[in-house]
Design an enzyme around this catalytic site. Structure first.
Site, PDB file in Angstrom:
ATOM      1  N   GLU A 187       3.279  -5.408  12.313  1.00 37.12           N
ATOM      2  CA  GLU A 187       2.358  -4.282  12.108  1.00 37.12           C
ATOM      3  C   GLU A 187       1.283  -4.791  11.171  1.00 37.12           C
ATOM      4  O   GLU A 187       1.561  -5.097  10.017  1.00 37.12           O
ATOM      5  CB  GLU A 187       3.088  -3.098  11.462  1.00 37.12           C
ATOM      6  N   CYS A 200      -3.194   1.797   6.246  1.00 37.94           N
ATOM      7  CA  CYS A 200      -3.609   1.060   7.449  1.00 37.94           C
ATOM      8  C   CYS A 200      -4.229   2.015   8.474  1.00 37.94           C
ATOM      9  O   CYS A 200      -4.991   1.581   9.335  1.00 37.94           O
ATOM     10  CB  CYS A 200      -2.414   0.339   8.034  1.00 37.94           C
ATOM     11  N   ASN A 210       0.811  -1.231   0.000  1.00 36.36           N
ATOM     12  CA  ASN A 210       0.000   0.000   0.000  1.00 36.36           C
ATOM     13  C   ASN A 210       0.842   1.278   0.000  1.00 36.36           C
ATOM     14  O   ASN A 210       0.481   2.259  -0.641  1.00 36.36           O
ATOM     15  CB  ASN A 210      -1.006  -0.009   1.155  1.00 36.36           C
ATOM     16  N   GLU A 239       7.244   0.317  16.183  1.00 30.25           N
ATOM     17  CA  GLU A 239       8.276   0.877  15.316  1.00 30.25           C
ATOM     18  C   GLU A 239       8.437   2.348  15.677  1.00 30.25           C
ATOM     19  O   GLU A 239       7.776   2.855  16.571  1.00 30.25           O
ATOM     20  CB  GLU A 239       7.861   0.734  13.847  1.00 30.25           C
TER      21      GLU A 239
HETATM   22  P1  NAD Z   1       0.013  -9.379   3.100  1.00 33.70           P
HETATM   23  O1  NAD Z   1       0.030  -9.829   4.498  1.00 33.70           O
HETATM   24  O2  NAD Z   1      -0.722 -10.183   2.101  1.00 33.70           O
HETATM   25  O3  NAD Z   1       1.518  -9.285   2.530  1.00 33.70           O
HETATM   26  C1  NAD Z   1       2.510  -8.528   3.188  1.00 33.70           C
HETATM   27  C2  NAD Z   1       3.870  -9.091   2.839  1.00 33.70           C
HETATM   28  O4  NAD Z   1       3.994 -10.400   3.390  1.00 33.70           O
HETATM   29  C3  NAD Z   1       4.114  -9.245   1.335  1.00 33.70           C
HETATM   30  O5  NAD Z   1       5.443  -8.903   1.045  1.00 33.70           O
HETATM   31  C4  NAD Z   1       3.866 -10.725   1.112  1.00 33.70           C
HETATM   32  O6  NAD Z   1       4.518 -11.262  -0.010  1.00 33.70           O
HETATM   33  C5  NAD Z   1       4.415 -11.323   2.394  1.00 33.70           C
HETATM   34  N1  NAD Z   1       3.891 -12.658   2.738  1.00 33.70           N
HETATM   35  C6  NAD Z   1       2.752 -13.259   2.293  1.00 33.70           C
HETATM   36  N2  NAD Z   1       2.636 -14.477   2.848  1.00 33.70           N
HETATM   37  C7  NAD Z   1       3.706 -14.648   3.662  1.00 33.70           C
HETATM   38  C8  NAD Z   1       4.122 -15.696   4.534  1.00 33.70           C
HETATM   39  N3  NAD Z   1       3.422 -16.811   4.687  1.00 33.70           N
HETATM   40  N4  NAD Z   1       5.253 -15.520   5.240  1.00 33.70           N
HETATM   41  C9  NAD Z   1       5.973 -14.389   5.140  1.00 33.70           C
HETATM   42  N5  NAD Z   1       5.628 -13.364   4.323  1.00 33.70           N
HETATM   43  C10 NAD Z   1       4.509 -13.503   3.589  1.00 33.70           C
HETATM   44  O7  NAD Z   1      -0.466  -7.867   3.126  1.00 33.70           O
HETATM   45  P2  NAD Z   1      -0.743  -6.916   1.899  1.00 33.70           P
HETATM   46  O8  NAD Z   1      -1.997  -7.360   1.249  1.00 33.70           O
HETATM   47  O9  NAD Z   1       0.499  -6.764   1.105  1.00 33.70           O
HETATM   48  O10 NAD Z   1      -0.987  -5.508   2.635  1.00 33.70           O
HETATM   49  C11 NAD Z   1      -2.205  -5.086   3.146  1.00 33.70           C
HETATM   50  C12 NAD Z   1      -2.271  -5.323   4.646  1.00 33.70           C
HETATM   51  O11 NAD Z   1      -1.200  -4.645   5.283  1.00 33.70           O
HETATM   52  C13 NAD Z   1      -3.528  -4.758   5.283  1.00 33.70           C
HETATM   53  O12 NAD Z   1      -4.027  -5.705   6.193  1.00 33.70           O
HETATM   54  C14 NAD Z   1      -3.045  -3.519   6.009  1.00 33.70           C
HETATM   55  O13 NAD Z   1      -3.817  -3.121   7.120  1.00 33.70           O
HETATM   56  C15 NAD Z   1      -1.691  -3.946   6.434  1.00 33.70           C
HETATM   57  N6  NAD Z   1      -0.843  -2.796   6.741  1.00 33.70           N
HETATM   58  C16 NAD Z   1      -0.552  -2.538   8.049  1.00 33.70           C
HETATM   59  C17 NAD Z   1       0.223  -1.445   8.387  1.00 33.70           C
HETATM   60  C18 NAD Z   1       0.579  -1.137   9.818  1.00 33.70           C
HETATM   61  O14 NAD Z   1       1.472  -0.311  10.036  1.00 33.70           O
HETATM   62  N7  NAD Z   1      -0.064  -1.737  10.796  1.00 33.70           N
HETATM   63  C19 NAD Z   1       0.708  -0.609   7.377  1.00 33.70           C
HETATM   64  C20 NAD Z   1       0.376  -0.901   6.053  1.00 33.70           C
HETATM   65  C21 NAD Z   1      -0.386  -2.005   5.738  1.00 33.70           C
END
Ligand code: NAD
Length: 478
Positions: free
Chosen positions: A247, A281, A149, A459
């Site tokens: 996060e 997020c 995002n 963080e």
């Molecule tokens: P996601 O969890 O699908 O993917 C995040 C990352 O994890 C990607 O690089 C992905 O390839 C990797 N990943 C996927 N499966 C994995 C596994 N089994 N083991 C290790 N890594 C793996 O999330 P997304 O769809 O890319 O992002 C959207 C989500 O991120 C939303 O839920 C949003 O709320 C969250 N987000 C949170 C924050 C925060 O600061 N809390 C900030 C931005 C986004």
């Protein structure tokens, strides 16, 4: 077609098995780049390069590391236009937003942690017959995993403190938005980062992210992404006693009282709902409104939201670009369908749009829904798109009850001119970040993270430097 490379041991190289994934431009729904489909072999190569670089990188002075991080920040700013355009093509966000927020913040992340490490100090504990002092030492090779995002913004938010603290890094950007991480690898080479200190491995979550998590040499995982994946990482990392920082998702409330500064609240609420197509997020997706101003707010908010322009990200007057991928587009639309099934009434948007010349792109109108129970799925589950719900409340207690009624607890915005009430809510809300009469006002020194299913650890500022170091107590008897 652009071919992205991994960045391992200071070199831009392809994945060992030569396989690639497709990367889409969401504004057009077309493939425009090839991303390494790396696997465990590439992760291990990256780990080995990082492990070789660690002894000398960890011995550099804080000033030397700060200088290199500052060089990287300078190069990012020098490439602002190019990086903003690349981020927009990869993610679908308006170029103007990437230029104003994503790229400057990525440079600020490096600059901030370059300064922070020169100010990072440890404690001493004096006794009558001795003294203890604490060493804060880098962990070794650490892993960072980030989402799509805010691609470069969140990628650098992890890398910068890890490097500043003297660690070497294996970093995985999202496979959905790999482009600016690739451009950053070129910048690191130009900025004089020694080989192997940062290694960027592109690819799928299971083949790269999960392999990093289970790699015995990678001492810590700093993850930002969904709660579902955070749970998977915790499951694997816990028995290996790895340090983890997670996060994760959110379902943030905006609590709007009748006594707020109405115009400021309205302007900010439009932004906090729909910036980056609602894919931040920290976006507020549940708007809790005191009943006495509910109808007025609804009227004004709907009018403002209907005037937002959905269109191609590169067009100057675009407010809302494309959502990031076809899968995400379908997910968001499925939640709008669910909301209707649950009895929600659509007051604005509710549909996909197809700007002329961009028929294949993934655009969704900013959507406002009312009439839903605060406990229904639409109000409980993270949608992470341009969709908000309106919920009326009568008392402060009721507002707090609804605000806390989800499994998430990332952030919250409170709108009131009553300082005592604002402080009461700040104290009792389940959230790691509370904004009073504002949204997304950020100071990089502050702790950043969520409670409940939104996060583990913090963080930001010295919290990040503490995460990326191990405390060692040294006790001397006089
Ligand atoms: P996601 O969890 O699908 O993917 C995040 C990352 O994890 C990607 O690089 C992905 O390839 C990797 N990943 C996927 N499966 C994995 C596994 N089994 N083991 C290790 N890594 C793996 O999330 P997304 O769809 O890319 O992002 C959207 C989500 O991120 C939303 O839920 C949003 O709320 C969250 N987000 C949170 C924050 C925060 O600061 N809390 C900030 C931005 C986004």
């Amino acid at each position: 077609m652009i071919k992205i490379s991994n960045y391992i041991n200071g070199k831009l190289i392809g994945p060992k098995k030569g396989k690639y994934l497709e990367s889409y431009n969401p504004a057009k729904g077309q493939v425009y780049a090839k991303v390494p489909d790396s696997d465990a072999v590439d992760v291990d190569r990256a780990y080995k390069a990082a492990a070789r670089a660690f002894p000398s990188w960890s011995k550099t002075s804080a000033n030397e590391r700060a200088q290199i991080l500052t060089n990287i920040a300078d190069h990012i700013l020098a490439d602002l236009e190019k990086l903003a355009k690349a981020e927009s093509i990869d993610n679908g966000k308006p170029v103007a937003l990437a230029k104003k927020v994503d790229i400057p913040r990525s440079a600020a992340n490096f600059r901030f942690f370059a300064q922070a490490i020169t100010q990072f100090a440890s404690q001493a504990h004096e006794m009558t017959d001795g003294i203890n002092y604490t060493l804060r030492q880098p962990l070794g090779v650490v892993g960072t995993i980030s989402p799509w995002n805010l691609p470069l913004y969140l990628f650098t938010w992890k890398i910068a403190p890890a490097l500043a603290a003297g660690n070497c890094v294996v970093a995985k950007p999202s496979e959905v938005t790999p482009m600016t991480a690739f451009l950053l690898s070129r910048i690191c080479i130009k900025a004089g980062l020694p080989k192997g200190v940062l290694n960027i491995v592109h690819g799928d979550g299971l083949k790269v992210g999960a392999q990093m998590t289970k790699h015995p040499g990678i001492k810590a995982i700093s993850f930002t992404g969904s709660t579902r994946v955070g749970k998977e990482i915790a499951k694997v990392a816990a028995p290996m006693f790895k340090k983890i920082s997670l996060e994760m998702g959110g379902k943030n409330p905006n609590i709007i009282f009748a006594d707020c500064n109405y115009d400021k609240m309205l302007n900010t609420t439009v932004r906090s709902s729909f910036s980056n197509q609602g894919q931040i997020c920290l976006c507020g997706s549940r708007l809790l409104i005191e009943r006495s101003i509910y109808d007025k707010f609804k009227r004004d908010f709907v009018k403002r939201v209907k005037s937002l322009k959905v269109g191609p990200p590169e067009r100057r007057n675009t407010d809302i670009g494309a959502v990031v991928s076809q899968a995400h587009y379908e997910k968001v639309l499925s939640y709008i369908k669910l909301a209707k099934k649950e009895g929600g009434r659509i007051r604005a948007g509710g549909k996909a749009v197809f700007p002329r010349g961009y028929k294949g792109g993934w655009y969704i109108e900013p959507t406002i829904i009312e009439g839903l129970d605060p406990y229904c799925r639409t109000n409980q589950e993270e949608i992470f798109g341009p969709v908000v719900t309106l919920i009326p409340f009568d008392t402060e207690e009721e507002a707090l009850e609804y605000a806390n009624a989800t499994d998430y607890g990332l952030s919250c915005s409170v709108w009131t001119e009553n300082i005592s009430r604002a402080n009461r809510i700040a104290k009792h809300i389940d959230a790691g970040i509370v904004w009073i009469n504002t949204w997304m006002l950020r100071d990089l020194r502050t702790p950043f993270g969520g409670v409940k299913n939104s996060g583990v650890g913090r963080e930001g500022g010295f919290e990040a430097l503490r995460f990326f170091t191990e405390a060692k107590n040294v006790c001397i008897q006089f």
